[in-house]
Enzyme design. Sequence first.
Site, short mmCIF file in Angstrom:
data_model
loop_
_atom_site.label_atom_id
_atom_site.label_comp_id
_atom_site.label_asym_id
_atom_site.label_seq_id
_atom_site.Cartn_x
_atom_site.Cartn_y
_atom_site.Cartn_z
N SER A 58 0.86 -1.19 0.00
CA SER A 58 0.00 0.00 0.00
C SER A 58 0.89 1.23 0.00
CB SER A 58 -0.87 0.01 1.27
OG SER A 58 -1.49 1.28 1.43
N TYR A 66 -1.69 1.01 10.32
CA TYR A 66 -1.70 0.46 8.95
C TYR A 66 -0.41 0.80 8.22
CZ TYR A 66 -3.55 -0.79 4.34
OH TYR A 66 -3.76 -1.36 3.10
#
Length: 254
Positions: free
Chosen positions: A139, A152
Site C-alpha cells: 500500500s 496500517y
Amino acid sequence: MLDSDSSSHDRRIAVVTGASSGIGAASARALAAEGFLVYCAARRIDRLTDLATEIGGVAVACDITDQDAVTALAQKVGGRCDILLNNAGGAIGQDPIETADPADWERMYQINVSGTLRVTQALLPALEAAHGAVIFITSTAAETAYEGGGGYCGVKSAERYLAGSTRLELVARPVRVCEVSPGMVHTKEFSLVRFGGDQAKADAVYAGVDAPLVAEDVAEAVRWIATLPEHVNIDRLVMRPRAQASNWKVARNR
Ligand code: 8X3
C-alpha cells in the site's frame, strides 16, 4: 470448478490470497484470463466457490493467520506455483495514536505480515520449482505516515520489508519477488472493514474524488508483472489515481 489439485496440469498455477473480493478477486479473474489455473484462497468459502466456478479455478478456504490452514493450502497446490499473489490484508481502524486500540494493531500485523510470511514460506518450494514470482500487494501507506495511519502504515511498511528481505535472500534462486503498492482503490470492503461496517465513514474516503482506482486497475498491474519474462523483476510498482498526489493530498470536487 476443479475440486482437487488436479495433479496438475501443464497449466501455469497461480495462488491468490484474499481472493473473495476486491483486488484479490479481480486479480484471480485477470490471471485466469491469461490461462493460469488459479487457486482462490480466503476465509469465505461461499464467495470463493462462486468465483472459482466462474473462472475455472480452485476454491480453498484458508485463514492465513492459521498455520495448519496455510500448510493445507500449500499441500493442495502441490509442487508447482508460478505466481503467488500475497493480497490478503487490510486496515482496521484509523484512530490517532492517543486512542488506537493495540488489539487492532496486533490483528493487522497478523493478517498483513505474519500471515503473509506463513504463506510465502509454505509456497516457496513450489515457487522455486516453477521459477515463479511472488507478488506482494502492499500500500502507499508504506510510503509515508499519515494521521490515523500509524497502525496500517506500520504493518504495510513491515510487509514491504518482508518483500525486500525476501528479494535479497533469494537473489541467486529462480524466484522473482515483486511488490505492487496501490494508493486509493475504491473497493466495496476495504474502507468498510477499516471503519467497522460504518458505510458513511467508508463512503467519505472516496467522496468527491474523480475516479479512484478500482480493483481491476491493480489486477492489470498484477497481470502484467505475472506475464513478464522470468528475468524481469518489478521491485515495486506504486500506483495511484490521478487525483491523488499523496495519501493526504487528494483532489475532491466538493
Ligand atoms: C490503502 C491506501 O491511503 O488508505 O491501502 O492507506 S490508504
